[in-house]
Design a protein around this motif. Structure first.
Motif, mmCIF file in Angstrom:
data_model
loop_
_atom_site.group_PDB
_atom_site.id
_atom_site.type_symbol
_atom_site.label_atom_id
_atom_site.label_comp_id
_atom_site.label_asym_id
_atom_site.label_seq_id
_atom_site.Cartn_x
_atom_site.Cartn_y
_atom_site.Cartn_z
ATOM 1 N N UNK A 19 -52.197 112.945 29.036
ATOM 2 C CA UNK A 19 -53.639 112.907 28.808
ATOM 3 C C UNK A 19 -54.182 111.536 29.178
ATOM 4 N N UNK A 20 -55.337 111.481 29.841
ATOM 5 C CA UNK A 20 -55.935 110.182 30.148
ATOM 6 C C UNK A 20 -56.374 109.483 28.860
ATOM 7 N N UNK A 21 -56.329 108.161 28.891
ATOM 8 C CA UNK A 21 -56.690 107.360 27.736
ATOM 9 C C UNK A 21 -57.919 106.534 28.102
ATOM 10 N N UNK A 22 -58.956 106.588 27.259
ATOM 11 C CA UNK A 22 -60.160 105.801 27.502
ATOM 12 C C UNK A 22 -59.901 104.390 26.996
ATOM 13 N N UNK A 23 -60.001 103.438 27.888
ATOM 14 C CA UNK A 23 -59.741 102.047 27.553
ATOM 15 C C UNK A 23 -61.029 101.321 27.189
ATOM 16 N N UNK A 24 -62.098 101.532 27.954
ATOM 17 C CA UNK A 24 -63.328 100.785 27.752
ATOM 18 C C UNK A 24 -64.520 101.664 28.106
ATOM 19 N N UNK A 25 -65.543 101.643 27.268
ATOM 20 C CA UNK A 25 -66.787 102.336 27.559
ATOM 21 C C UNK A 25 -67.889 101.294 27.524
ATOM 22 N N UNK A 26 -68.573 101.140 28.643
ATOM 23 C CA UNK A 26 -69.643 100.170 28.750
ATOM 24 C C UNK A 26 -70.951 100.918 28.960
ATOM 25 N N UNK A 27 -71.950 100.641 28.158
ATOM 26 C CA UNK A 27 -73.242 101.294 28.282
ATOM 27 C C UNK A 27 -74.230 100.349 28.936
ATOM 28 N N UNK A 28 -74.803 100.797 30.031
ATOM 29 C CA UNK A 28 -75.825 100.012 30.721
ATOM 30 C C UNK A 28 -77.174 100.609 30.344
ATOM 31 N N UNK A 29 -78.082 99.742 29.895
ATOM 32 C CA UNK A 29 -79.380 100.223 29.457
ATOM 33 C C UNK A 29 -80.492 99.543 30.242
ATOM 34 N N UNK A 30 -81.617 100.244 30.329
ATOM 35 C CA UNK A 30 -82.760 99.702 31.055
ATOM 36 C C UNK A 30 -83.418 98.585 30.259
ATOM 37 N N UNK A 31 -84.270 97.826 30.915
ATOM 38 C CA UNK A 31 -84.976 96.732 30.245
ATOM 39 C C UNK A 31 -85.874 97.264 29.138
ATOM 40 N N UNK A 32 -86.483 98.432 29.352
ATOM 41 C CA UNK A 32 -87.310 99.027 28.305
ATOM 42 C C UNK A 32 -86.469 99.337 27.070
ATOM 43 N N UNK A 33 -85.305 99.923 27.265
ATOM 44 C CA UNK A 33 -84.450 100.306 26.131
ATOM 45 C C UNK A 33 -83.907 99.070 25.414
ATOM 46 N N UNK A 34 -83.560 98.032 26.140
ATOM 47 C CA UNK A 34 -83.069 96.806 25.524
ATOM 48 C C UNK A 34 -84.137 96.147 24.657
ATOM 49 N N UNK A 35 -85.410 96.406 24.955
ATOM 50 C CA UNK A 35 -86.510 95.777 24.235
ATOM 51 C C UNK A 35 -86.913 96.534 22.973
ATOM 52 N N UNK A 36 -86.402 97.739 22.762
ATOM 53 C CA UNK A 36 -86.771 98.497 21.564
ATOM 54 C C UNK A 36 -86.229 97.768 20.343
ATOM 55 N N UNK A 37 -87.107 97.402 19.398
ATOM 56 C CA UNK A 37 -86.637 96.634 18.243
ATOM 57 C C UNK A 37 -85.960 97.506 17.189
ATOM 58 N N UNK A 38 -84.964 96.943 16.555
ATOM 59 C CA UNK A 38 -84.322 97.581 15.410
ATOM 60 C C UNK A 38 -85.047 97.041 14.179
ATOM 61 N N UNK A 39 -85.746 97.924 13.492
ATOM 62 C CA UNK A 39 -86.590 97.527 12.373
ATOM 63 C C UNK A 39 -86.035 98.095 11.072
ATOM 64 N N UNK A 45 -93.184 109.863 21.582
ATOM 65 C CA UNK A 45 -92.391 110.530 20.534
ATOM 66 C C UNK A 45 -90.921 110.144 20.661
ATOM 67 N N UNK A 46 -90.399 110.164 21.877
ATOM 68 C CA UNK A 46 -88.997 109.772 22.089
ATOM 69 C C UNK A 46 -88.766 108.318 21.691
ATOM 70 N N UNK A 47 -89.731 107.469 21.992
ATOM 71 C CA UNK A 47 -89.641 106.049 21.632
ATOM 72 C C UNK A 47 -89.594 105.920 20.105
#
Length: 153
Positions: free
Chosen positions: A37-57, A122-124
């Protein structure tokens, strides 16, 4: 896995481990035995500038901003832009996050008449609540791990 509406693209690095324990770079057959079975070593998520700017409140504020985005597209996003300076944090600098959120609110308001802005708004808003819930869950796990380490001492 890619999602067109959230601007997320995941990159998965996979290697195959042989029975001897050494990695190999061969193509994977359609049917793999349990040991191949293949083994997942690393998962990297690339996000857009809009998504990176969404604040965690804080959760109550995230819910209010979400509801405001449902009632008045862009309104919750505009208010969330100011939270990066006081009670929210983002994966980018506060000034960049502020500008991206104001820009997103503007686009949500402009595209509201063609329904795209309302759906985006709404998604935002749902992203506000999701980020807040994820942060609360991770904080709880961190606290439990800290308590367990203290108990082991």
């Amino acid at each position: 896995m890619a999602s067109a509406d959230s601007g997320v693209c995941e990159e998965v690095v996979v290697i195959q481990v042989s029975d001897a324990g050494s990695p190999s770079k061969k193509k994977y057959p359609r049917s793999l035995s349990r040991s191949d079975q293949p083994v997942v070593i690393n998962v990297r998520t690339k996000q857009s500038a809009f998504r990176l700017a969404v604040p965690c409140m804080p959760m109550p504020l995230a819910i209010v901003c979400c509801l405001l985005n449902i009632v008045g597209p862009g309104l919750g996003t505009f208010i969330s832009a100011f939270t990066v300076f006081c009670c929210g944090y983002t994966e980018t600098t506060p000034y960049k996050a502020f500008l991206w959120n104001v820009l997103a609110a503007f686009f949500q308001i402009i595209t509201f008449p063609v329904v795209v802005g309302w759906i985006w708004s709404i998604l935002w808003g749902m992203t506000f609540v999701t980020l807040s819930a994820d942060y609360a869950h991770e904080k709880e796990l961190h606290n439990k791990r800290s308590e367990m380490k203290e108990n082991l001492k």
